[in-house]
Design an enzyme around this catalytic site. Structure first.
Site, PDB file in Angstrom:
ATOM      1  N   GLY A  61     -17.420   2.754  26.287  1.00 43.38           N
ATOM      2  CA  GLY A  61     -17.747   4.075  24.482  1.00 43.38           C
ATOM      3  C   GLY A  61     -16.780   3.198  22.935  1.00 43.38           C
ATOM      4  N   GLU A  83     -13.515   4.252  16.639  1.00 45.69           N
ATOM      5  CA  GLU A  83     -12.651   3.471  15.741  1.00 45.69           C
ATOM      6  C   GLU A  83     -10.508   3.016  16.760  1.00 45.69           C
ATOM      7  OE1 GLU A  83     -10.800   3.932  11.253  1.00 45.69           O
ATOM      8  OE2 GLU A  83     -12.475   5.011  11.998  1.00 45.69           O
ATOM      9  N   CYS A 118       0.985  -0.793  -0.197  1.00 38.13           N
ATOM     10  CA  CYS A 118       0.457   0.154  -0.257  1.00 38.13           C
ATOM     11  C   CYS A 118       0.822   0.853  -0.165  1.00 38.13           C
ATOM     12  CB  CYS A 118      -1.428  -0.045   0.695  1.00 38.13           C
ATOM     13  SG  CYS A 118      -0.281  -0.611   3.026  1.00 38.13           S
TER      14      CYS A 118
END
Lengths: 422, 271
Positions: free
Chosen positions: A189, A192, A50
């Site tokens: 919570g 991400e 990548c």
């Protein structure tokens, strides 16, 4: 034979350009086979990750090859040739070897020292090997690059310190707790980044997971993903009595946990150490909590600080790695020059001619009565003998083979050929 | 031979201390191994010197300050080696070897004359009391070293600048547990030493407790370690406070051991 690299990486091209030029999935095999048909190019390995797309090749003429490779890239990826050219860099021979060694050792990576690149390079090489697009030069070069990378890793501390927030959290947890697999962990919570950090912890053995989320259903889904259990958000303080590691990212505008509450929790858990990671911005946990004994609170900036100082450490180690690479380039070059068979062929020829000349002279001195006809017959036979004897080693030297360096050394030894100046 | 093996042991401990110090700054697996090897050699020679003195004197060699300090160091080395081989505590040597070396060095500077035992010491209580006291104190000495390691590691974690020794020191949890384990070993031994001491005092002087300085300091030491254990069991006191107390405890031991000797007062003057 020239080692020639054409490529682009995170420094020369944005993600959208890298994406377009990537050889992923079936494109890799397709690309390799297409390149193999270009007469300019004798060997190819394609490294496509990548962060970089690079073509390692063995070519006769780098300038010509560069043109054909550009043609190939624009055609294969259906892109404008000029648009590609801006992001491309090229390296030839020594600089190409250095580049590959640096890539393999993760000195050229976005995160210096990250270990994935070596595996990706190995895969790229093995794939090319299976598709038979490599030969003597690239095989040796790739194997050498892999061994150089391993040497760099064992002789420097380049990959030792954590340089991502997730890894830093794990590194810290390991210095607080003896055995992570016996520790319990709460996700407060569900951001991400919190999830990512959670995954790092779980990869390092943490098993017992609790999720407390404002929306209970989201918490349940996440808990399922982690093989844990969900509790209602209001219950999280109660859960903390039995939780050793907390990752918090609730998105609340204020503190959800105050020092007084934490002091109570600590009393209940008999002051067993607790590691709290607050990755929410603004912070969700009262920073004063860090003053309580046996509580270790890290917020995003603290973790980033750890990461930064580790990066600095890596930079120092990278300098050592460059030294190792310089050494290894030298040994590779010595091998490469030993590949050149021409001097050996010439030496073999010269030696044979010398023996022939000497023996004919000796014979003629012994039998001065021989006439011209006999003389030429003897010479003819001597020529034929010599030529027939040195023909097989000469053809063997001219052929491309995997262990040509060994062959050259063997022939030199068998025929007693010592190169001048050696 | 006794003198020679003692001097050699001291030399080995000195070398091990230097390596242990180097390890602090630039540690590798090799330095750790060399250090351990030197300690093992030193320990062997040290043992020889103690046995030799025992054979010459005909009683357990703890009857003068030189012997007592030497024997005390020997007990610490013994515990250190056990812990090192059992638990492999990273950098433990760097924190313990200096203590051992300083004790041995002071032992080497004290008079080594072997005198006949004074009548008070010619008692069965003498061997038992001193042995228990030294083993107990050795465990406390180890707890002192581990306590310092704990505070260093805790400082790295709390200050949020984990660097330097951070990577090579063990986790604070294991340091805390080792510290606790050492105190649970040392405390009963020390308690028994005080009891046997009292019984001995009774048989020698007719009273169990006479408030001489050594007795008072031992009581303070005992109270400190009793606090550590009590607080841990009752309210889970651990970590930093336990580490600080175990450091304080060992300091009182050193005061009792060396400080009172300098005052030359009280009943324990012979030691």
């Amino acid at each position: 034979m020239n080692i020639f690299v054409v490529g682009l990486n995170h420094k020369t091209a944005d993600i959208d350009v890298r994406e377009k030029l990537a050889f992923n999935g079936p494109k890799l095999e397709d690309g390799l086979q297409r390149i193999a048909t270009i007469p300019e190019i004798k060997e190819t390995v394609i490294l496509s990750t990548c962060n970089r797309v690079e073509l390692y090749t063995n070519v006769k003429n780098p300038a010509k090859a560069y043109e054909s490779i550009k043609d190939f890239l624009s055609e294969f990826h259906s892109l404008d040739r000029n648009a590609i050219e801006k992001s491309l860099y090229t390296y030839e021979n020594v600089t190409a070897v250095r580049h590959l060694f640096r890539v393999a050792s993760s000195l050229d990576s976005m995160v210096v020292g990250e270990p994935q690149i070596l595996g990706q390079l190995k895969d790229a090489f093995e794939f090319a090997l299976r598709k038979k697009t490599t030969g003597i030069l690239l095989n040796k070069l790739m194997k050498k690059a892999i061994s150089v990378a391993k040497r760099v890793r064992t002789e420097t501390k380049i990959a030792e310190n954590a340089v991502s927030i997730g890894f830093a959290a794990v590194e810290l947890a390991k210095k607080i707790f003896e055995d992570l697999s016996t520790k319990s962990f709460m996700l407060l919570g569900a951001g991400e980044m919190a999830e990512l950090a959670a995954r790092h912890l779980m990869n390092n053995g943490v098993k017992d997971v609790v999720v407390a989320n404002r929306t209970y259903e989201t918490g349940c889904n996440l808990a399922q993903e982690f093989n844990g259990r969900a509790v209602r958000f209001e219950e999280f303080i109660h859960e903390m009595t039995n939780t050793d590691i907390v990752i918090c990212s609730t998105g609340a505008p204020t503190y959800v946990l105050m020092k007084e509450q934490m002091q109570k929790v600590m009393k209940e858990r008999k002051h067993k150490p607790v590691f709290i990671i607050d990755i929410s911005v603004p912070r969700n946990i009262d920073p004063a909590i860090n003053d309580i004994d046996n509580v270790y609170l890290y917020d995003v900036d603290d973790l980033q600080g750890v990461v930064d100082s580790n990066k600095l450490e890596r930079q120092k180690e990278a300098e050592k790695a460059e030294g190792i690479i310089a050494e290894e380039i030298e040994t590779f070059q010595r091998w490469q020059s030993s590949l050149d068979a021409v001097p050996t062929i010439v030496a073999l020829r010269e030696k044979a001619d010398l023996i022939k000349k000497e023996e004919i002279e000796k014979l003629l001195n012994k039998f001065p009565v021989l006439g011209e006809k006999e003389k030429s017959a003897v010479e003819y036979m001597a020529n034929a003998l010599v030529n027939k004897l040195i023909h097989p080693p000469t053809t063997a030297l001219k052929e491309d083979s995997e262990d040509k360096d060994v062959l050259i050394a063997t022939i030199k030894k068998l025929y007693g050929l010592n190169e001048k100046g050696e | 031979m006794g003198v020679l093996s003692f001097e050699l042991a001291l030399t080995f401990y000195f070398a091990a201390t230097i390596i242990a110090t180097i390890e602090l700054f630039k540690g590798t697996k090799t330095t750790a191994k060399i250090m351990l090897l030197l300690v093992v050699f030193g320990f062997f020679l040290h043992t020889v010197s103690i046995i030799y003195r025992y054979a010459v004197a005909g009683h357990i060699p703890i009857s003068n300050p030189h012997e007592a300090t030497s024997f005390f160091s020997w007990c610490i080395v013994l515990l250190f080696l056990i812990l090192e081989f059992r638990d492999k505590v990273g950098l433990l040597g760097s924190f313990i070897m200096p203590i051992i070396f300083i004790l041995m060095l002071s032992s080497s500077m004290l008079s080594r004359e072997i005198k006949p035992l004074s009548p008070v010491l010619q008692s069965n209580w003498f061997g038992i009391h001193t042995l228990l006291a030294f083993l107990g104190n050795a465990a406390f000495a180890m707890a002192f070293g581990v306590g310092i390691m704990y505070l260093v590691q805790e400082h790295y974690l709390k200050s949020k600048h984990p660097s330097g020794l951070f990577q090579r020191l063990p986790s604070i949890q294991s340091l805390d547990e080792i510290n606790y384990r050492l105190i649970t070993i040392g405390f009963p031994l020390f308690t028994l030493a005080i009891i046997t001491g009292a019984l001995w005092a009774e048989s020698a002087w007719g009273s169990y407790w006479r408030w001489d300085p050594r007795e008072v300091w031992s009581l303070i030491t005992w109270l400190i370690y009793a606090t550590v254990l009590h607080a841990r069991l009752m309210s889970g006191w651990r970590g930093k406070r336990a580490a600080i107390l175990s450091i304080l405890g060992f300091i009182t031991i050193l005061i009792a051991f060396f400080g009172i000797k300098m005052l030359k007062k009280g009943l324990h003057v012979f030691l």
